[in-house]
Design an enzyme around this catalytic site. Sequence first.
Site, PDB file in Angstrom:
ATOM      1  N   CYS A 105      -0.918   0.561   7.439  1.00 39.22           N
ATOM      2  CA  CYS A 105      -2.339   0.229   7.618  1.00 39.22           C
ATOM      3  C   CYS A 105      -2.692  -1.033   6.836  1.00 39.22           C
ATOM      4  O   CYS A 105      -2.568  -2.139   7.334  1.00 39.22           O
ATOM      5  CB  CYS A 105      -3.235   1.398   7.192  1.00 39.22           C
ATOM      6  SG  CYS A 105      -3.069   2.910   8.162  1.00 39.22           S
ATOM      7  N   ARG A 106      -3.106  -0.856   5.578  1.00 38.90           N
ATOM      8  CA  ARG A 106      -3.652  -1.966   4.792  1.00 38.90           C
ATOM      9  C   ARG A 106      -2.677  -3.107   4.558  1.00 38.90           C
ATOM     10  O   ARG A 106      -2.996  -4.267   4.822  1.00 38.90           O
ATOM     11  CB  ARG A 106      -4.159  -1.447   3.431  1.00 38.90           C
ATOM     12  CG  ARG A 106      -5.309  -0.485   3.576  1.00 38.90           C
ATOM     13  CD  ARG A 106      -5.645   0.166   2.262  1.00 38.90           C
ATOM     14  NE  ARG A 106      -4.575   1.082   1.861  1.00 38.90           N
ATOM     15  CZ  ARG A 106      -4.532   1.713   0.705  1.00 38.90           C
ATOM     16  NH1 ARG A 106      -5.472   1.523  -0.193  1.00 38.90           N
ATOM     17  NH2 ARG A 106      -3.552   2.553   0.431  1.00 38.90           N
ATOM     18  N   SER A 107      -1.487  -2.805   4.055  1.00 40.24           N
ATOM     19  CA  SER A 107      -0.563  -3.902   3.735  1.00 40.24           C
ATOM     20  C   SER A 107      -0.019  -4.552   4.997  1.00 40.24           C
ATOM     21  O   SER A 107       0.204  -5.761   5.026  1.00 40.24           O
ATOM     22  CB  SER A 107       0.565  -3.434   2.818  1.00 40.24           C
ATOM     23  OG  SER A 107       1.344  -2.418   3.421  1.00 40.24           O
TER      24      SER A 107
ATOM     25  N   CYS B 185       0.861  -1.176   0.000  1.00 41.46           N
ATOM     26  CA  CYS B 185       0.000   0.000   0.000  1.00 41.46           C
ATOM     27  C   CYS B 185       0.902   1.233   0.000  1.00 41.46           C
ATOM     28  O   CYS B 185       2.117   1.111  -0.150  1.00 41.46           O
ATOM     29  CB  CYS B 185      -0.986  -0.014   1.166  1.00 41.46           C
ATOM     30  SG  CYS B 185      -0.246   0.147   2.807  1.00 41.46           S
TER      31      CYS B 185
ATOM     32  N   ASN C  96       2.531   1.383   4.177  1.00 37.99           N
ATOM     33  CA  ASN C  96       2.888   0.124   4.839  1.00 37.99           C
ATOM     34  C   ASN C  96       2.694   0.184   6.352  1.00 37.99           C
ATOM     35  O   ASN C  96       3.405  -0.455   7.105  1.00 37.99           O
ATOM     36  CB  ASN C  96       4.315  -0.291   4.472  1.00 37.99           C
ATOM     37  CG  ASN C  96       4.696  -1.702   4.896  1.00 37.99           C
ATOM     38  OD1 ASN C  96       5.832  -1.952   5.269  1.00 37.99           O
ATOM     39  ND2 ASN C  96       3.772  -2.640   4.848  1.00 37.99           N
TER      40      ASN C  96
ATOM     41  N   ASP D  72      -8.379   2.882   2.083  1.00 30.46           N
ATOM     42  CA  ASP D  72      -7.352   3.294   3.027  1.00 30.46           C
ATOM     43  C   ASP D  72      -7.980   3.847   4.312  1.00 30.46           C
ATOM     44  O   ASP D  72      -8.616   4.898   4.290  1.00 30.46           O
ATOM     45  CB  ASP D  72      -6.463   4.358   2.390  1.00 30.46           C
ATOM     46  CG  ASP D  72      -5.183   4.605   3.157  1.00 30.46           C
ATOM     47  OD1 ASP D  72      -5.097   4.194   4.335  1.00 30.46           O
ATOM     48  OD2 ASP D  72      -4.264   5.208   2.576  1.00 30.46           O
TER      49      ASP D  72
END
Length: 156
Positions: free
Chosen positions: A13-15, A8, A11, A123
Amino acid sequence: MKKIIFVCLGNICRSAMAEMMMRQLVSENGLDSEIDVQSRATSTYEIGSKPHPGAVDELKKHKINISDHHAQQISRQDFDEADVIIGMDHQNITDLKRMAPKNDVRKIHLAYQVLDQDKVIEDPWYDHKFDRTYHQLKEVLPKWLEILKDEKSDGN
């Protein structure tokens, strides 16, 4: 060993959530020695940062093991070593394709592509809806694991 990298923007939050959730799925399926799970950023904004507290709190709610994670930008070595690179949104995909060596572009996929959908993992950094991110990842990660298991059994 198969290597999957989730990517993302920052790096944190999402990933990072995808990495920890997928590691748990891999472990629950007894595949720790066969599938390596990592995550990276397309940007340098958060390099060295720990996961966002909202991401950590959401993962803890679902009893996901929290690893010692520090944000890293994707590198040439990552492109070379990865079997699959999963971007969370369309901008991630654009950035990854721009950054990737020509031979590695084929490894890049949008997270929801596995469900034949053009949706994105939104996000949560902006709106703090980490529960939405968790549920979106929970929807796609088991399918990515199936693909990795199928490729492993095919000898690819």
